[in-house]
Motif scaffolding. Structure first.
Motif, PDB file in Angstrom:
ATOM      1  N   GLY A  55       0.805  -1.214   0.000  1.00 37.45           N
ATOM      2  CA  GLY A  55       0.000   0.000   0.000  1.00 37.45           C
ATOM      3  C   GLY A  55       0.836   1.261   0.000  1.00 37.45           C
ATOM      4  O   GLY A  55       1.941   1.299  -0.535  1.00 37.45           O
ATOM      5  N   THR A  56       0.295   2.289   0.648  1.00 41.67           N
ATOM      6  CA  THR A  56       0.902   3.617   0.653  1.00 41.67           C
ATOM      7  C   THR A  56       0.828   4.230   2.041  1.00 41.67           C
ATOM      8  O   THR A  56      -0.207   4.185   2.699  1.00 41.67           O
ATOM      9  N   ARG A  57       1.933   4.811   2.468  1.00 36.65           N
ATOM     10  CA  ARG A  57       1.966   5.598   3.689  1.00 36.65           C
ATOM     11  C   ARG A  57       1.678   7.036   3.263  1.00 36.65           C
ATOM     12  O   ARG A  57       2.393   7.596   2.440  1.00 36.65           O
ATOM     13  N   LEU A  58       0.584   7.603   3.765  1.00 33.52           N
ATOM     14  CA  LEU A  58       0.163   8.959   3.428  1.00 33.52           C
ATOM     15  C   LEU A  58       0.400   9.849   4.634  1.00 33.52           C
ATOM     16  O   LEU A  58      -0.160   9.623   5.701  1.00 33.52           O
ATOM     17  N   ARG A  59       1.243  10.861   4.447  1.00 31.51           N
ATOM     18  CA  ARG A  59       1.498  11.825   5.527  1.00 31.51           C
ATOM     19  C   ARG A  59       0.956  13.183   5.095  1.00 31.51           C
ATOM     20  O   ARG A  59       1.296  13.693   4.033  1.00 31.51           O
ATOM     21  N   MET A  60       0.092  13.744   5.928  1.00 29.53           N
ATOM     22  CA  MET A  60      -0.471  15.062   5.701  1.00 29.53           C
ATOM     23  C   MET A  60       0.175  16.011   6.707  1.00 29.53           C
ATOM     24  O   MET A  60       0.236  15.722   7.898  1.00 29.53           O
ATOM     25  N   THR A  61       0.657  17.141   6.190  1.00 30.30           N
ATOM     26  CA  THR A  61       1.231  18.178   7.041  1.00 30.30           C
ATOM     27  C   THR A  61       0.533  19.491   6.704  1.00 30.30           C
ATOM     28  O   THR A  61       0.390  19.836   5.533  1.00 30.30           O
ATOM     29  N   GLU A  62       0.089  20.193   7.738  1.00 31.65           N
ATOM     30  CA  GLU A  62      -0.505  21.513   7.537  1.00 31.65           C
ATOM     31  C   GLU A  62       0.282  22.515   8.369  1.00 31.65           C
ATOM     32  O   GLU A  62       0.471  22.325   9.570  1.00 31.65           O
ATOM     33  N   THR A  63       0.748  23.576   7.715  1.00 35.41           N
ATOM     34  CA  THR A  63       1.564  24.588   8.384  1.00 35.41           C
ATOM     35  C   THR A  63       1.027  25.984   8.075  1.00 35.41           C
ATOM     36  O   THR A  63       0.185  26.159   7.201  1.00 35.41           O
ATOM     37  N   GLY A  64       1.553  26.966   8.814  1.00 33.85           N
ATOM     38  CA  GLY A  64       1.227  28.360   8.549  1.00 33.85           C
ATOM     39  C   GLY A  64       0.319  29.009   9.570  1.00 33.85           C
ATOM     40  O   GLY A  64      -0.061  30.173   9.404  1.00 33.85           O
ATOM     41  N   PHE A  65      -0.032  28.307  10.620  1.00 30.14           N
ATOM     42  CA  PHE A  65      -0.964  28.855  11.605  1.00 30.14           C
ATOM     43  C   PHE A  65      -0.414  30.110  12.268  1.00 30.14           C
ATOM     44  O   PHE A  65      -1.104  31.130  12.339  1.00 30.14           O
ATOM     45  N   ARG A  66       0.816  30.055  12.772  1.00 28.03           N
ATOM     46  CA  ARG A  66       1.381  31.221  13.468  1.00 28.03           C
ATOM     47  C   ARG A  66       1.587  32.396  12.515  1.00 28.03           C
ATOM     48  O   ARG A  66       1.473  33.546  12.904  1.00 28.03           O
ATOM     49  N   GLU A  67       1.878  32.082  11.248  1.00 28.29           N
ATOM     50  CA  GLU A  67       2.138  33.137  10.276  1.00 28.29           C
ATOM     51  C   GLU A  67       0.885  33.920   9.883  1.00 28.29           C
ATOM     52  O   GLU A  67       0.978  34.974   9.264  1.00 28.29           O
ATOM     53  N   MET A  68      -0.283  33.412  10.250  1.00 25.62           N
ATOM     54  CA  MET A  68      -1.528  34.080   9.882  1.00 25.62           C
ATOM     55  C   MET A  68      -1.750  35.389  10.653  1.00 25.62           C
ATOM     56  O   MET A  68      -2.602  36.184  10.272  1.00 25.62           O
TER      57      MET A  68
END
Length: 152
Positions: free
Chosen positions: A103-116
């Protein structure tokens, strides 16, 4: 509490090619995340994703930043309509796909919170809502992909 990055990882029993389509294509996206999605999954294209759940409804701007099938899909979202998505006015979501076993290892990363530039209370609320949202929606990929993959 570090409020800059959300990282979540799941294993999907499908090839990276299949998983890539599921996280990048508007036609697939609306089966596990928003109620509707309107964009071209190519770098530089802009569009919207639409959430109609809970009766409120929200249209969220989305701009594709990078698309390298079958390994990486990146977009910015939450920027004000009419503005170009950039650091400081949007959040950056990266899907990294790595072959793993069958199968596939799916990594989701979300950034930018502090920069808002949000005040602390808003930052904490937005961060918590996104952690909760990804924790709910990302695992929905697994059963959805199972409906697409034909086993011998």
């Amino acid at each position: 509490m570090e409020l800059g990055t959300i990282e979540q990882e799941i294993y999907v029993e499908a090839s990276p090619e299949v998983v890539y389509e599921v996280v990048s294509s508007p036609d697939h996206l609306k089966h596990w995340w928003p109620d509707d999605a309107r964009y071209d999954p190519t770098p530089g294209s802009s569009g919207q994703i639409v959430f109609e759940r809970d009766g409120g409804g929200a249209v969220v701007e989305l701009t594709v930043v990078d698309a390298r099938p079958p390994s990486t899909f990146v977009f910015r979202w939450t920027h004000p309509a009419g503005e170009t998505a950039a650091e400081g006015n949007s959040l950056l979501v990266t899907f990294d796909l790595t072959p793993s076993g069958t199968g596939t290892r799916l990594r989701m990363t979300e950034t930018g919170f502090r920069e808002m530039g949000w005040e602390v209370a808003v930052l904490e609320q937005q961060y918590a809502e996104h952690v909760e949202g990804w924790s709910y929606f990302l695992p929905r990929i697994v059963p959805y992909v199972a409906t697409l993959v034909v086993r011998p």
